[in-house]
Design a protein around this motif. Structure first.
Motif, PDB file in Angstrom:
ATOM      1  N   VAL A  21       0.850  -1.188   0.000  1.00  0.00           N
ATOM      2  CA  VAL A  21       0.000   0.000   0.000  1.00  0.00           C
ATOM      3  C   VAL A  21       0.887   1.240   0.000  1.00  0.00           C
ATOM      4  N   CYS A  22       0.606   2.173  -0.892  1.00  0.00           N
ATOM      5  CA  CYS A  22       1.319   3.458  -0.917  1.00  0.00           C
ATOM      6  C   CYS A  22       0.713   4.352   0.158  1.00  0.00           C
ATOM      7  N   LEU A  63       0.616  -1.665  -6.770  1.00  0.00           N
ATOM      8  CA  LEU A  63       0.471  -1.175  -5.403  1.00  0.00           C
ATOM      9  C   LEU A  63      -0.864  -0.445  -5.255  1.00  0.00           C
ATOM     10  N   ASP A  64      -1.468  -0.561  -4.088  1.00  0.00           N
ATOM     11  CA  ASP A  64      -2.735   0.106  -3.797  1.00  0.00           C
ATOM     12  C   ASP A  64      -2.464   1.582  -3.489  1.00  0.00           C
ATOM     13  N   THR A  65      -3.116   2.475  -4.209  1.00  0.00           N
ATOM     14  CA  THR A  65      -2.895   3.910  -4.021  1.00  0.00           C
ATOM     15  C   THR A  65      -4.132   4.628  -3.479  1.00  0.00           C
ATOM     16  N   ASP A  66      -5.109   3.900  -2.957  1.00  0.00           N
ATOM     17  CA  ASP A  66      -6.347   4.516  -2.485  1.00  0.00           C
ATOM     18  C   ASP A  66      -6.112   5.464  -1.301  1.00  0.00           C
TER      19      ASP A  66
END
Length: 82
Positions: A21-22, A63-66
């Motif tokens: 996760v970012c 990668l998750d950028t939410d």
């Protein structure tokens, strides 16, 4: 990172990858490899489209950028309000 324009370090937002996760790191205190990004949604969109985050963090996959998108969106809303 996204728009590839130079800026002073205090104008950029440090981002780290934690378990895929970012995560935004505005104080610059989180451990690990960091990447710097303008706190702007357009710059974030360019970075995602160019797949810059996996390259910067030397990781495989997406990668998750939410969480990062929510943080940048909040900051953009605060600065545009009078």
């Amino acid at each position: 990172m996204g728009c590839r324009k130079r800026a002073a370090k205090h104008e950029l937002l440090r981002v780290v990858a934690i378990e895929g996760v970012c995560v935004p790191d505005p104080r610059g205190a989180l451990p690990g490899r960091g990447a710097h990004l303008h706190p702007d949604l357009a710059c974030l969109d360019l970075a995602v489209r160019r797949r810059a985050f996996p390259r910067a963090f030397r990781l495989q996959g997406v990668l998750d950028t939410d969480a990062l998108r929510a943080y940048v969106g909040e900051r953009a809303g605060e600065t545009s309000a009078p």
